[in-house]
Design an enzyme around this catalytic site. Structure first.
Site, PDB file in Angstrom:
ATOM      1  N   GLY A 207      39.939  37.266  43.044  1.00  0.00           N
ATOM      2  CA  GLY A 207      39.866  38.452  42.182  1.00  0.00           C
ATOM      3  C   GLY A 207      38.428  38.880  41.992  1.00  0.00           C
ATOM      4  CG  ASN A 208      37.202  42.514  41.295  1.00  0.00           C
ATOM      5  OD1 ASN A 208      37.250  43.063  40.199  1.00  0.00           O
ATOM      6  ND2 ASN A 208      37.922  42.940  42.338  1.00  0.00           N
TER       7      ASN A 208
END
Ligand code: CTP
Length: 398
Positions: A207-208
């Site tokens: 993810g980020n």
């Protein structure tokens, strides 16, 4: 239409005061009744005679006229349906923000019960200065409406933000407000927000740090301005349960792609603010990957679908497609490349080098480039205010 609307124009000491003549002319042409108040120092930039001739009304700058009669600022304030301070100099903004009342314009501003618009005009460093920015925030907090300054060559010869908005745009903004029409009524908007999560196995993902605040602020503003909004939201950190528009929850790039492709053909405006994963695991493990007791673990990744580029390919005339570019190096060059390559109408550049901008913050600072060579540079503001500026910019592209 501004027919028979009472508009009070406040003119202050800025080189952009020359634009006030055209502003008065356009307001009168729209059917408005215009009265002008000037600060004493603004007489160095434009004469009262010009403005009184165009407005067909006496122009006031002092608390008493030439016969010694009191100029009733309270009556002027009550007469107005809207007050526009354009150009608004740094000095007048500071005084307005702090209740200083040492000229007729300021006394009228303090007495006015009508909506007040202000269009700053000054050199770029004056506008950027923290004191000016805090004065603008204060004025917004009092319910006044900012008509943001544009980017371009300034009287000093420097290039940057600080040019007063053009009179045509000011008239349009005031017109929209007073007519009560929501400017984006009848328009459909598609917005993406947040990160995407790409599954590695049933418990892990790539993810980020995106929280989705910017995309959600954009969806809010588009909805407030009358657009029918579809928000395609990745796993955002914002509560979306009470949003008054359609929210389509997705997790991965693949799901976001599918939702966007299905909503885009109907959209007049599409803004892709999501931080979409560029890579996803080539294969998702069916069960939890176990530790290999000291052996390194290699993940094979494959490129995801570029949603924005796919929308750019299928874009039809009349649709406005806007992307975001989050850059750390060669920001402007990279943003302009994306604008071209993905067939966008505008791109919003976020530089991670700017303090207070980027993931997770409540503020942001952006530069917008349009496909036709336009450029707008914002100051550091709340994400809601930035969203308002972006939507104002997009409206000029529609
Ligand atoms: N975007 C997208 N689909 C992807 C990747 C990005 O729709 N798979 C969109 C983003 O929502 C954003 C724009 O493309 O509006 C630019 O995203 P960014 O990550 O800055 O650019 P990339 O094209 O992915 O290029 P790079 O990561 O190499 O800078």
């Amino acid at each position: 239409m501004l027919k028979d609307k009472h508009i009070l124009l406040g003119v202050t000491a800025s080189i952009a005061a020359y634009k006030a003549a055209n502003l008065v002319r356009l307001l009168v042409k729209e059917g408005a009744r215009v009265k002008v108040i000037m600060t004493p120092a603004s007489h160095h930039f434009i004469t009262p005679l010009t403005l009184s001739t165009l407005s067909k009304n006496p122009v006031h700058a002092e608390f008493a006229d030439q016969q010694g009669n009191w100029v009733n600022h309270v009556d002027l304030g009550l007469w107005a349906d809207a007050m526009i301070i354009a150009p608004a100099s740094a000095n007048t903004l500071a005084k307005m923000a702090n209740g200083i009342c040492d000229n007729l314009l300021l006394a009228t501003y303090l007495s006015a019960r009508c909506p007040v618009f202000f269009a700053p005009a000054m050199d770029l460093d004056m506008l950027k200065h923290p004191s000016t920015q805090s004065n603008i925030s204060k004025l917004l907090g009092y319910g006044n409406m900012l008509i943001p300054s544009g980017f371009g060559e300034l009287a000093s010869g420097l290039t940057g933000s600080g040019r007063m908005e053009e009179p045509e745009q000011i008239v349009e903004i005031v017109n929209e407000f007073l007519s009560g029409d929501k400017p984006l009524s009848g328009k459909k908007a598609l917005v993406t927000a947040g990160p995407t999560f790409e599954a590695i196995d049933p418990v892990r993902f790539i993810g980020n740090h995106s929280t989705g605040k910017m995309g959600v602020a954009l969806a809010d503003v588009l909805h407030e301005q009358g657009a029918e909004v579809v928000l395609v939201a990745g796993p955002v950190s914002v509560n979306l349960s009470t949003k008054p528009y359609r929210v389509q929850h997705v997790v991965s790039n693949e799901e976001m792609y599918a939702q966007c492709m299905s909503a885009f053909p109907e959209a007049d405006i599409a803004i892709m603010a999501a931080a979409v994963a560029d890579y996803t695991p080539a294969a998702v493990a069916d069960s939890k990957i176990k530790k290999k007791d000291g052996d390194p673990l290699t993940l094979q990744l494959k490129e995801t679908k570029d949603i924005l580029a796919a929308l750019g390919k299928s874009k039809k005339a009349g649709q406005v497609l806007v992307g975001f570019a989050l850059e750390t190096d060669d920001e402007e060059v990279n943003a302009l490349k994306k604008l071209q390559k993905k067939n966008l109408d505008a791109i919003v550049l976020n530089s991670l080098k700017d303090a207070g901008a980027g993931f997770g913050t409540d503020t942001n600072k952006v530069t917008i480039f349009s496909g036709s060579g336009g450029k707008f540079e914002s100051s550091l503001r709340s994400k809601k205010e930035i969203a308002q500026e972006i939507v104002t910019y997009i409206k000029t592209l529609l």
